[in-house]
Design a protein around this motif. Structure first.
Motif, PDB file in Angstrom:
ATOM      1  N   SER A  68      38.394  26.446  33.914  1.00  0.00           N
ATOM      2  CA  SER A  68      37.324  27.356  33.518  1.00  0.00           C
ATOM      3  C   SER A  68      36.989  28.362  34.611  1.00  0.00           C
ATOM      4  O   SER A  68      36.718  29.526  34.335  1.00  0.00           O
ATOM      5  N   VAL A  69      37.004  27.925  35.867  1.00  0.00           N
ATOM      6  CA  VAL A  69      36.713  28.843  36.974  1.00  0.00           C
ATOM      7  C   VAL A  69      37.751  29.962  37.018  1.00  0.00           C
ATOM      8  O   VAL A  69      37.413  31.145  37.147  1.00  0.00           O
ATOM      9  N   VAL A  70      39.019  29.605  36.907  1.00  0.00           N
ATOM     10  CA  VAL A  70      40.083  30.615  36.965  1.00  0.00           C
ATOM     11  C   VAL A  70      40.021  31.531  35.739  1.00  0.00           C
ATOM     12  O   VAL A  70      40.167  32.753  35.853  1.00  0.00           O
ATOM     13  N   ILE A  71      39.778  30.958  34.567  1.00  0.00           N
ATOM     14  CA  ILE A  71      39.677  31.771  33.346  1.00  0.00           C
ATOM     15  C   ILE A  71      38.505  32.738  33.440  1.00  0.00           C
ATOM     16  O   ILE A  71      38.623  33.922  33.091  1.00  0.00           O
ATOM     17  N   ALA A  72      37.359  32.250  33.904  1.00  0.00           N
ATOM     18  CA  ALA A  72      36.170  33.103  34.020  1.00  0.00           C
ATOM     19  C   ALA A  72      36.429  34.262  34.975  1.00  0.00           C
ATOM     20  O   ALA A  72      36.109  35.424  34.684  1.00  0.00           O
ATOM     21  N   HIS A  73      36.998  33.953  36.135  1.00  0.00           N
ATOM     22  CA  HIS A  73      37.323  34.996  37.120  1.00  0.00           C
ATOM     23  C   HIS A  73      38.283  36.026  36.538  1.00  0.00           C
ATOM     24  O   HIS A  73      38.059  37.235  36.621  1.00  0.00           O
ATOM     25  N   ASN A  74      39.366  35.550  35.920  1.00  0.00           N
ATOM     26  CA  ASN A  74      40.395  36.460  35.418  1.00  0.00           C
ATOM     27  C   ASN A  74      39.914  37.276  34.217  1.00  0.00           C
ATOM     28  O   ASN A  74      40.352  38.409  34.014  1.00  0.00           O
ATOM     29  N   HIS A  75      39.016  36.707  33.423  1.00  0.00           N
ATOM     30  CA  HIS A  75      38.466  37.440  32.276  1.00  0.00           C
ATOM     31  C   HIS A  75      37.768  38.712  32.745  1.00  0.00           C
ATOM     32  O   HIS A  75      37.961  39.793  32.185  1.00  0.00           O
ATOM     33  N   VAL A  76      36.959  38.591  33.793  1.00  0.00           N
ATOM     34  CA  VAL A  76      36.248  39.761  34.312  1.00  0.00           C
ATOM     35  C   VAL A  76      37.185  40.651  35.113  1.00  0.00           C
ATOM     36  O   VAL A  76      37.118  41.886  35.021  1.00  0.00           O
ATOM     37  N   LEU A  77      38.087  40.036  35.887  1.00  0.00           N
ATOM     38  CA  LEU A  77      39.025  40.838  36.684  1.00  0.00           C
ATOM     39  C   LEU A  77      39.839  41.767  35.796  1.00  0.00           C
ATOM     40  O   LEU A  77      40.062  42.937  36.139  1.00  0.00           O
ATOM     41  N   ARG A  78      40.277  41.280  34.643  1.00  0.00           N
ATOM     42  CA  ARG A  78      41.055  42.136  33.738  1.00  0.00           C
ATOM     43  C   ARG A  78      40.231  43.325  33.253  1.00  0.00           C
ATOM     44  O   ARG A  78      40.779  44.421  33.055  1.00  0.00           O
ATOM     45  N   GLN A  79      38.939  43.124  33.049  1.00  0.00           N
ATOM     46  CA  GLN A  79      38.086  44.255  32.662  1.00  0.00           C
ATOM     47  C   GLN A  79      38.094  45.330  33.742  1.00  0.00           C
ATOM     48  O   GLN A  79      38.165  46.523  33.453  1.00  0.00           O
ATOM     49  N   TRP A  80      38.029  44.892  34.990  1.00  0.00           N
ATOM     50  CA  TRP A  80      38.057  45.853  36.099  1.00  0.00           C
ATOM     51  C   TRP A  80      39.435  46.508  36.215  1.00  0.00           C
ATOM     52  O   TRP A  80      39.549  47.719  36.428  1.00  0.00           O
ATOM     53  N   LEU A  81      40.488  45.726  36.062  1.00  0.00           N
ATOM     54  CA  LEU A  81      41.846  46.268  36.171  1.00  0.00           C
ATOM     55  C   LEU A  81      42.116  47.314  35.093  1.00  0.00           C
ATOM     56  O   LEU A  81      42.820  48.307  35.330  1.00  0.00           O
ATOM     57  N   ARG A  82      41.571  47.101  33.901  1.00  0.00           N
ATOM     58  CA  ARG A  82      41.747  48.073  32.817  1.00  0.00           C
ATOM     59  C   ARG A  82      40.862  49.298  32.990  1.00  0.00           C
ATOM     60  O   ARG A  82      41.052  50.303  32.302  1.00  0.00           O
ATOM     61  N   GLY A  83      39.853  49.200  33.853  1.00  0.00           N
ATOM     62  CA  GLY A  83      38.920  50.305  34.023  1.00  0.00           C
ATOM     63  C   GLY A  83      37.732  50.228  33.092  1.00  0.00           C
ATOM     64  O   GLY A  83      36.911  51.155  33.060  1.00  0.00           O
ATOM     65  N   ASP A  84      37.593  49.126  32.344  1.00  0.00           N
ATOM     66  CA  ASP A  84      36.428  48.956  31.472  1.00  0.00           C
ATOM     67  C   ASP A  84      35.154  48.821  32.312  1.00  0.00           C
ATOM     68  O   ASP A  84      34.072  49.192  31.876  1.00  0.00           O
ATOM     69  N   VAL A  85      35.305  48.204  33.475  1.00  0.00           N
ATOM     70  CA  VAL A  85      34.221  48.115  34.462  1.00  0.00           C
ATOM     71  C   VAL A  85      34.741  48.807  35.714  1.00  0.00           C
ATOM     72  O   VAL A  85      35.857  48.527  36.158  1.00  0.00           O
ATOM     73  N   ASP A  86      33.940  49.696  36.284  1.00  0.00           N
ATOM     74  CA  ASP A  86      34.490  50.512  37.367  1.00  0.00           C
ATOM     75  C   ASP A  86      33.996  50.123  38.751  1.00  0.00           C
ATOM     76  O   ASP A  86      34.764  50.082  39.697  1.00  0.00           O
ATOM     77  N   ASP A  87      32.709  49.836  38.889  1.00  0.00           N
ATOM     78  CA  ASP A  87      32.194  49.625  40.242  1.00  0.00           C
ATOM     79  C   ASP A  87      32.244  48.157  40.645  1.00  0.00           C
ATOM     80  O   ASP A  87      32.147  47.255  39.823  1.00  0.00           O
ATOM     81  N   ALA A  88      32.390  47.941  41.943  1.00  0.00           N
ATOM     82  CA  ALA A  88      32.570  46.590  42.481  1.00  0.00           C
ATOM     83  C   ALA A  88      31.336  45.722  42.281  1.00  0.00           C
ATOM     84  O   ALA A  88      31.452  44.530  41.979  1.00  0.00           O
ATOM     85  N   ALA A  89      30.150  46.299  42.455  1.00  0.00           N
ATOM     86  CA  ALA A  89      28.928  45.506  42.340  1.00  0.00           C
ATOM     87  C   ALA A  89      28.772  44.926  40.940  1.00  0.00           C
ATOM     88  O   ALA A  89      28.422  43.749  40.771  1.00  0.00           O
ATOM     89  N   THR A  90      29.039  45.744  39.931  1.00  0.00           N
ATOM     90  CA  THR A  90      28.950  45.260  38.544  1.00  0.00           C
ATOM     91  C   THR A  90      29.990  44.187  38.281  1.00  0.00           C
ATOM     92  O   THR A  90      29.712  43.173  37.623  1.00  0.00           O
ATOM     93  N   THR A  91      31.193  44.380  38.814  1.00  0.00           N
ATOM     94  CA  THR A  91      32.260  43.402  38.625  1.00  0.00           C
ATOM     95  C   THR A  91      31.883  42.065  39.241  1.00  0.00           C
ATOM     96  O   THR A  91      32.063  41.002  38.627  1.00  0.00           O
ATOM     97  N   ARG A  92      31.331  42.092  40.445  1.00  0.00           N
ATOM     98  CA  ARG A  92      30.909  40.839  41.093  1.00  0.00           C
ATOM     99  C   ARG A  92      29.809  40.149  40.290  1.00  0.00           C
ATOM    100  O   ARG A  92      29.808  38.917  40.146  1.00  0.00           O
ATOM    101  N   ALA A  93      28.872  40.930  39.770  1.00  0.00           N
ATOM    102  CA  ALA A  93      27.785  40.350  38.977  1.00  0.00           C
ATOM    103  C   ALA A  93      28.317  39.711  37.701  1.00  0.00           C
ATOM    104  O   ALA A  93      27.857  38.639  37.283  1.00  0.00           O
ATOM    105  N   LEU A  94      29.296  40.348  37.078  1.00  0.00           N
ATOM    106  CA  LEU A  94      29.881  39.808  35.854  1.00  0.00           C
ATOM    107  C   LEU A  94      30.657  38.524  36.129  1.00  0.00           C
ATOM    108  O   LEU A  94      30.623  37.580  35.332  1.00  0.00           O
ATOM    109  N   VAL A  95      31.353  38.485  37.260  1.00  0.00           N
ATOM    110  CA  VAL A  95      32.066  37.254  37.621  1.00  0.00           C
ATOM    111  C   VAL A  95      31.071  36.126  37.865  1.00  0.00           C
ATOM    112  O   VAL A  95      31.272  34.990  37.422  1.00  0.00           O
TER     113      VAL A  95
END
Length: 220
Positions: free
Chosen positions: A148-175
């Motif tokens: 679950s930890v790896v899935i949760a991390h990768n779920h949000v990371l993919r959003q950032w990689l696709r550009g759906d989420v752009d800034d680092a602070a938001t990405t960290r909060a989502l993770v």
């Protein structure tokens, strides 16, 4: 000043973008980076490896963080270990996003990245088993937490990689929010903490009373 490794990575991605992954040779990457073929292979065993993150170094850092965790600090340790990986990708910036796009079109890269995910799951599981195996349903919960930890991390990371989420602070909060869900199993089963009351008659034998108690506990 960029290292030889940094120059090789930058040269490789530039060539891949311009002429395609399959059409690019190791010699071309080395020449563009201003190094030789032997320097390339000192840093990367294959052309695939120039694309991939340094998973060995990342796994080592994750392992070090989890190894120092106390039972009381295991949730913090898991969050910080996931944060180690996230910080690496965020620091890579466009290189990480270019790798993600490349993996969608080059099966060899995609397969290597999928295999790397399982290495992280196994490493997390190794440590979580150490914490939970003596608890109720501990071995099962350990596997669930690690995945679950790896899935949760990768779920949000993919959003950032696709550009759906752009800034680092938001990405960290989502993770961090995603890990709230992943770590629920770490805390154990949720109960209301209230007593279970069973009313039985004096005419019932012990075995029947035990069955009544078990049935009541199953409903609570």
């Amino acid at each position: 000043m960029p290292t030889a490794r940094d120059r090789l990575v930058a040269a490789a991605f530039e060539l891949f973008a311009g002429q395609g992954y399959d059409a690019t040779t190791v010699d071309e990457i080395a020449a563009k980076a201003g190094t030789g073929r032997s320097t390339f292979f000192r840093h990367f065993p294959t052309k695939d490896d120039v694309v991939l993150p340094d998973h060995e170094a990342l796994l080592h850092r994750v392992d070090e963080r989890l190894a120092t965790a106390s039972p009381a600090g295991r949730e913090v340790a898991l969050r910080e270990a996931a944060g180690v990986v996230l910080a690496h990708y965020l620091a890579e910036g466009e290189t990480a996003r270019a790798r993600y796009r490349l993996a969608s079109t080059v099966p060899a890269i995609r397969d290597r990245e999928i295999a790397s995910v399982q290495r992280y799951v196994r490493l997390f599981a190794q440590h979580v088993h150490r914490w939970l195996d003596t608890e109720p349903d501990g071995p099962l919960r350990a596997e669930l937490v690690a995945s679950s930890v790896v899935i949760a991390h990768n779920h949000v990371l993919r959003q950032w990689l696709r550009g759906d989420v752009d800034d680092a602070a938001t990405t960290r909060a989502l993770v961090d929010r995603a890990l709230d869900h992943a770590l629920a199993v770490l805390r154990g089963p949720v109960t209301d903490g209230g007593p279970t009351i069973v009313i039985t008659g004096s005419d019932r034998d012990v075995e029947q009373v035990v069955r009544d108690v078990r049935e009541a506990l199953g409903r609570s």
